[in-house]
Motif scaffolding. Structure first.
Motif, PDB file in Angstrom:
ATOM      1  N   SER A   1       0.824  -1.203   0.000  1.00  4.70           N
ATOM      2  CA  SER A   1       0.000   0.000   0.000  1.00  4.70           C
ATOM      3  C   SER A   1       0.861   1.259   0.000  1.00  4.70           C
ATOM      4  O   SER A   1       0.495   2.279  -0.606  1.00  4.70           O
ATOM      5  CB  SER A   1      -0.951   0.002   1.202  1.00  4.70           C
ATOM      6  OG  SER A   1      -0.236   0.173   2.419  1.00  4.70           O
ATOM      7  N   VAL A   2       2.024   1.200   0.655  1.00  3.32           N
ATOM      8  CA  VAL A   2       2.947   2.339   0.638  1.00  3.32           C
ATOM      9  C   VAL A   2       3.469   2.554  -0.773  1.00  3.32           C
ATOM     10  O   VAL A   2       3.537   3.691  -1.268  1.00  3.32           O
ATOM     11  CB  VAL A   2       4.125   2.111   1.606  1.00  3.32           C
ATOM     12  CG1 VAL A   2       5.183   3.209   1.431  1.00  3.32           C
ATOM     13  CG2 VAL A   2       3.630   2.093   3.047  1.00  3.32           C
ATOM     14  N   VAL A   3       3.817   1.460  -1.450  1.00  7.47           N
ATOM     15  CA  VAL A   3       4.302   1.554  -2.833  1.00  7.47           C
ATOM     16  C   VAL A   3       3.214   2.145  -3.728  1.00  7.47           C
ATOM     17  O   VAL A   3       3.497   2.989  -4.590  1.00  7.47           O
ATOM     18  CB  VAL A   3       4.726   0.163  -3.353  1.00  7.47           C
ATOM     19  CG1 VAL A   3       5.118   0.238  -4.838  1.00  7.47           C
ATOM     20  CG2 VAL A   3       5.895  -0.373  -2.534  1.00  7.47           C
ATOM     21  N   SER A   4       1.962   1.730  -3.507  1.00  4.86           N
ATOM     22  CA  SER A   4       0.842   2.255  -4.305  1.00  4.86           C
ATOM     23  C   SER A   4       0.660   3.754  -4.071  1.00  4.86           C
ATOM     24  O   SER A   4       0.398   4.514  -5.017  1.00  4.86           O
ATOM     25  CB  SER A   4      -0.451   1.514  -3.958  1.00  4.86           C
ATOM     26  OG  SER A   4      -0.354   0.153  -4.307  1.00  4.86           O
ATOM     27  N   LEU A   5       0.799   4.188  -2.819  1.00  3.31           N
ATOM     28  CA  LEU A   5       0.669   5.612  -2.507  1.00  3.31           C
ATOM     29  C   LEU A   5       1.760   6.425  -3.197  1.00  3.31           C
ATOM     30  O   LEU A   5       1.500   7.499  -3.744  1.00  3.31           O
ATOM     31  CB  LEU A   5       0.735   5.825  -0.995  1.00  3.31           C
ATOM     32  CG  LEU A   5      -0.510   5.423  -0.195  1.00  3.31           C
ATOM     33  CD1 LEU A   5      -0.194   5.414   1.301  1.00  3.31           C
ATOM     34  CD2 LEU A   5      -1.659   6.389  -0.488  1.00  3.31           C
ATOM     35  N   LEU A   6       2.963   5.894  -3.190  1.00  2.00           N
ATOM     36  CA  LEU A   6       4.071   6.599  -3.844  1.00  2.00           C
ATOM     37  C   LEU A   6       3.885   6.620  -5.359  1.00  2.00           C
ATOM     38  O   LEU A   6       4.202   7.617  -6.023  1.00  2.00           O
ATOM     39  CB  LEU A   6       5.402   5.933  -3.491  1.00  2.00           C
ATOM     40  CG  LEU A   6       5.848   6.038  -2.034  1.00  2.00           C
ATOM     41  CD1 LEU A   6       7.111   5.214  -1.804  1.00  2.00           C
ATOM     42  CD2 LEU A   6       6.102   7.498  -1.643  1.00  2.00           C
ATOM     43  N   SER A   7       3.359   5.515  -5.890  1.00  2.00           N
ATOM     44  CA  SER A   7       3.176   5.421  -7.339  1.00  2.00           C
ATOM     45  C   SER A   7       2.109   6.371  -7.858  1.00  2.00           C
ATOM     46  O   SER A   7       2.195   6.881  -8.977  1.00  2.00           O
ATOM     47  CB  SER A   7       2.808   3.984  -7.735  1.00  2.00           C
ATOM     48  OG  SER A   7       3.843   3.090  -7.414  1.00  2.00           O
ATOM     49  N   SER A   8       1.089   6.603  -7.034  1.00  2.00           N
ATOM     50  CA  SER A   8      -0.043   7.424  -7.480  1.00  2.00           C
ATOM     51  C   SER A   8       0.073   8.880  -7.070  1.00  2.00           C
ATOM     52  O   SER A   8      -0.849   9.667  -7.284  1.00  2.00           O
ATOM     53  CB  SER A   8      -1.342   6.844  -6.912  1.00  2.00           C
ATOM     54  OG  SER A   8      -1.320   6.874  -5.493  1.00  2.00           O
TER      55      SER A   8
END
Length: 218
Positions: free
Chosen positions: A161-168
């Motif tokens: 979820s952290v990776v998704s937040l950074l990606s978006s």
């Protein structure tokens, strides 16, 4: 006199019979104690062999899992220097996917190992009472293993979820090998997930400590 002699003989026979019965009783009691001691020694021996074999299987699975995580780059997942070079976070996403695959393999191995352990307990030449004792202990350990696996899944999902937040979100950067999060909401969301990961790791540690305490108590 013959009557007295007969009564005396009868009394001697009765005394002899009682003495013989008492000796036989003591011998039987001694044999019973010896048998109980041998049964206990057998049970303890079977228990120790079972626990050693089970422990070795679990440790081998854990070692393989940790090795696969390391080879997949898990330890560098949130390394700022690495992420700075990871355009679009493509490699970061692959690290997460490799961790998921490693966990899936680990979980399948743990579940298979637990089934093997249960079958081995049922096959042991021990009493029903002893088998029940072993199964109760095994079930407590299995419950802890299931909880640990669930926590491991949650840990990877939180990281993802952290990776998704950074990606978006583009309102962040890496400066001097540190993350700089300009957006307060992004900072709050990522901070909350890292706090959750810390809580998960703490819970896992308590489970491991509890398992070790149970082992020492036995």
């Amino acid at each position: 006199m013959r009557t007295v002699g007969f009564l005396l003989l009868l009394l001697l026979v009765i005394i002899a019979a009682r003495l013989a019965g008492g000796t036989a009783g003591r011998v039987a009691a001694e044999e019973s104690r010896k048998s109980a001691s041998e049964d206990l020694a057998h049970f303890i021996g079977e228990l120790e062999k079972f626990e050693l074999a089970s422990s070795r299987r679990q440790q081998a699975l854990r070692d393989t899992y940790v090795s696969e995580l390391q080879e997949g780059g898990w330890e560098s997942l949130f390394d700022a220097g690495r992420i700075k070079q990871d355009v679009g976070l493509a490699e970061t996403s692959r690290i997460v996917n490799r961790a998921k695959a490693a966990l899936g393999k680990f979980e399948a191995g743990v579940l298979a190992s637990m089934e093997t352990s249960r079958q081995q307990i049922n096959a042991l030449e021990i009493s029903d009472r002893e088998r029940s004792t072993m199964l109760s202990s095994f079930d407590r350990g299995a419950k802890a293993s299931h909880e640990t696996l669930a926590l491991e899944h949650r840990l990877i999902l939180e990281a993802e979820s952290v990776v998704s937040l950074l990606s978006s979100n583009t309102s962040w950067a890496v400066e001097d090998d540190r993350f700089v999060l300009q957006d307060p909401e992004l900072r709050r969301a990522i901070g909350a997930r890292f706090q959750e990961m810390d809580a998960i790791a703490l819970r896992q540690q308590k489970i491991y400590e509890g398992a070790n305490s149970d082992a020492l108590a036995r």
